[in-house]
Design a protein around this motif. Structure first.
Motif, PDB file in Angstrom:
ATOM      1  N   ARG A   1       0.556  -1.095  -0.071  1.00  0.00           N
ATOM      2  CA  ARG A   1      -0.128   0.207   0.182  1.00  0.00           C
ATOM      3  C   ARG A   1       0.654   0.902  -0.064  1.00  0.00           C
ATOM      4  NH1 ARG A   1      -5.689  -0.737   0.335  1.00  0.00           N
ATOM      5  NH2 ARG A   1      -6.102  -2.750   0.440  1.00  0.00           N
ATOM      6  N   GLY A   2       1.667   1.337   0.545  1.00  0.00           N
ATOM      7  CA  GLY A   2       3.152   2.538   0.249  1.00  0.00           C
ATOM      8  C   GLY A   2       2.272   3.906   1.274  1.00  0.00           C
ATOM      9  N   LEU A   3       1.815   3.559   2.888  1.00  0.00           N
ATOM     10  CA  LEU A   3       0.707   4.373   3.294  1.00  0.00           C
ATOM     11  C   LEU A   3       2.614   4.783   3.966  1.00  0.00           C
ATOM     12  CD1 LEU A   3      -1.458   2.404   5.336  1.00  0.00           C
ATOM     13  CD2 LEU A   3      -1.621   3.456   3.329  1.00  0.00           C
ATOM     14  N   GLN A   4       2.399   6.079   4.570  1.00  0.00           N
ATOM     15  CA  GLN A   4       2.911   7.286   5.028  1.00  0.00           C
ATOM     16  C   GLN A   4       3.229   6.750   6.556  1.00  0.00           C
ATOM     17  OE1 GLN A   4       5.189   9.366   3.241  1.00  0.00           O
ATOM     18  NE2 GLN A   4       4.698   8.307   1.380  1.00  0.00           N
ATOM     19  N   ASN A   5       3.910   6.905   6.887  1.00  0.00           N
ATOM     20  CA  ASN A   5       4.267   6.174   8.650  1.00  0.00           C
ATOM     21  C   ASN A   5       3.005   7.823   9.285  1.00  0.00           C
ATOM     22  OD1 ASN A   5       4.536   6.070  10.733  1.00  0.00           O
ATOM     23  ND2 ASN A   5       6.445   7.539  10.996  1.00  0.00           N
ATOM     24  N   GLY A   6       2.460   7.167   9.944  1.00  0.00           N
ATOM     25  CA  GLY A   6       0.956   8.183  10.987  1.00  0.00           C
ATOM     26  C   GLY A   6      -0.144   7.335   9.928  1.00  0.00           C
ATOM     27  N   SER A   7       0.160   7.282   9.132  1.00  0.00           N
ATOM     28  CA  SER A   7      -1.537   7.274   8.117  1.00  0.00           C
ATOM     29  C   SER A   7      -1.873   6.032   8.602  1.00  0.00           C
ATOM     30  CB  SER A   7      -1.738   7.270   6.749  1.00  0.00           C
ATOM     31  OG  SER A   7       0.102   6.477   6.225  1.00  0.00           O
ATOM     32  N   LEU A   8      -2.134   5.250   9.355  1.00  0.00           N
ATOM     33  CA  LEU A   8      -2.804   4.452   9.565  1.00  0.00           C
ATOM     34  C   LEU A   8      -3.155   4.205  10.753  1.00  0.00           C
ATOM     35  CD1 LEU A   8      -2.650   1.025   8.725  1.00  0.00           C
ATOM     36  CD2 LEU A   8      -1.178   0.499  10.374  1.00  0.00           C
ATOM     37  N   TYR A   9      -5.059   3.613  10.859  1.00  0.00           N
ATOM     38  CA  TYR A   9      -5.696   3.951  12.205  1.00  0.00           C
ATOM     39  C   TYR A   9      -6.358   3.419  12.737  1.00  0.00           C
ATOM     40  CZ  TYR A   9      -4.514   8.083   9.929  1.00  0.00           C
ATOM     41  OH  TYR A   9      -4.400   9.572   8.752  1.00  0.00           O
ATOM     42  N   LEU A  10      -6.543   2.928  13.619  1.00  0.00           N
ATOM     43  CA  LEU A  10      -7.489   2.448  14.255  1.00  0.00           C
ATOM     44  C   LEU A  10      -8.789   2.226  14.967  1.00  0.00           C
ATOM     45  CD1 LEU A  10      -7.950  -0.787  16.183  1.00  0.00           C
ATOM     46  CD2 LEU A  10      -6.913   0.002  17.714  1.00  0.00           C
ATOM     47  N   VAL A  11     -10.349   1.831  14.733  1.00  0.00           N
ATOM     48  CA  VAL A  11     -11.334   2.589  14.721  1.00  0.00           C
ATOM     49  C   VAL A  11     -11.924   2.445  16.066  1.00  0.00           C
ATOM     50  CG1 VAL A  11     -13.673   3.210  13.644  1.00  0.00           C
ATOM     51  CG2 VAL A  11     -11.570   3.031  11.931  1.00  0.00           C
ATOM     52  N   THR A  12     -12.325   3.552  16.598  1.00  0.00           N
ATOM     53  CA  THR A  12     -12.775   2.985  17.796  1.00  0.00           C
ATOM     54  C   THR A  12     -14.436   3.868  18.092  1.00  0.00           C
ATOM     55  OG1 THR A  12     -11.439   5.362  18.882  1.00  0.00           O
ATOM     56  CG2 THR A  12     -10.195   3.276  18.922  1.00  0.00           C
TER      57      THR A  12
END
Length: 350
Positions: free
Chosen positions: A162-173
């Motif tokens: 996916r080539g995500l940038q650092n900090g662009s991953l999220y956990l939905v709460t």
């Protein structure tokens, strides 16, 4: 912001000001995901990112086993599910039919008639209301994320490509869902104009809601709607806002996994979206508007609580209500003695 920004960028930037959560510009679940997922849409426990189009890009859910139809065995190495939360751990809230969310430049009137003032704004109309569910206590989830964040990025960027940038991953709460909605956003030099979201009486339409022009008023907005028929049979799978944790790896961990080149940026702001506007700010090359704005909301660079991660400290930062100056300086070669993972709340004040 100016008219060079996309519809999704303007809409999400504007409604983030209302602190109701992070607004998704595409509330519908993607059709390429499993049928089980499409029935309910975004759920608490989902791990994903946000695309430039304003879509929540789902990867896996931390409460479901790897072989569940929703996870479909596409999970990180050594994945194991977290024990599901109890129903009493949730905050539940119902918004009444006729509710709307708008920026201060939009003035609601009767029957979804909105008076809009320049230069920009956004509005979300909810003819049949909305339902919010959000976790009250995130401590167990924070510990779990801290222990597995590195393997998540490795799986998503490595195997998943996916080539995500650092900090662009999220956990939905937490997430807010609606049966129907109408969205509009605008950038306009006009002093004032009107938007109307009203019923359209037609055979077999059950008075479905549509955006309609106001007589004698030019409409410079971009808008869309979702109002299925019959509404009583519609699934509650339209996600209008999400709450969650934004996840960043420390420079040392990120460099070990993906290389050491990272960006340098300086943001000078009096308030989110204020000042000179985003048009005069620099963004990290290659990063999306959403990862950039959520990083700002997530509180990167602010003090927080430390956790023990797999390969170093974990820093959990809250959501700062006002951002004045944030200077983010990173290095071509990592020099941190104790790498950390930054897990920042996004969408609310947790």
């Amino acid at each position: 912001m100016d008219d060079s920004f996309s519809e999704s960028e303007i809409y999400c930037n504007q409604l983030m000001r209302r602190r109701r959560g992070f607004p998704l510009y595409v509330p519908s679940p993607p059709e390429n995901l499993p049928i089980e997922y499409q029935k309910h849409g975004v759920a608490i426990g989902d791990v994903g990112s946000i695309t430039p189009e304003g879509i929540f890009d789902f990867y896996f859910n931390i409460y479901l086993p790897a072989d569940h139809p929703i996870n479909d065995n596409d999970v990180p190495e050594n994945f194991y599910p977290l024990i599901p939360y109890a129903s009493k751990s949730l905050t539940s809230l119902v918004y009444d039919p006729g509710d709307s969310v708008s920026t201060s430049s939009v003035f609601p009137g009767g029957d979804f008639v909105f008076t809009c003032a320049a230069p920009q704004g956004a509005v979300l109309a909810l003819p049949h209301g909305a339902h919010l569910k959000k976790l009250k206590n995130l401590e167990v989830e924070r510990q779990y994320v801290a222990a597995h964040a590195e393997s998540w990025y490795k799986h998503i960027n490595g195997t998943g490509g996916r080539g995500l940038q650092n900090g662009s991953l999220y956990l939905v709460t937490g997430c807010e869902k609606a049966y129907s909605w109408g969205m509009a956003s605008f950038y306009s030099t006009r002093d004032e104009f009107q938007l109307k979201f009203s019923r359209t009486p037609k055979a077999n339409s059950s008075n479905r809601y549509r955006w309609r022009g106001v007589q004698g008023c030019r409409d410079p907005s971009q808008h869309k709607n979702y109002d299925p028929y019959p509404i009583n049979d519609a699934p509650l799978n339209q996600t209008t806002f999400i709450h969650g944790l934004s996840i960043s790896l420390g420079v040392g961990i990120w460099g070990k996994l993906f290389g050491t080149k990272v960006g340098i940026r300086e943001i000078v702001e009096s308030r989110l979206g204020g000042g000179d506007g985003y048009g005069n700010m620099s963004r990290t090359p290659g990063s999306s508007f959403f990862s950039w704005s959520l990083g700002l909301l997530g509180g990167g660079g602010f003090t927080g609580k430390s956790y023990a991660g797999e390969n170093g400290n974990v820093v959990l930062s809250g959501f700062p209500p006002v951002v004045k100056v944030w200077l983010s300086v990173t290095f071509v070669a990592p020099v941190l003695r104790r790498p950390f993972i930054d897990i920042s709340s996004c969408g609310d004040n947790q």
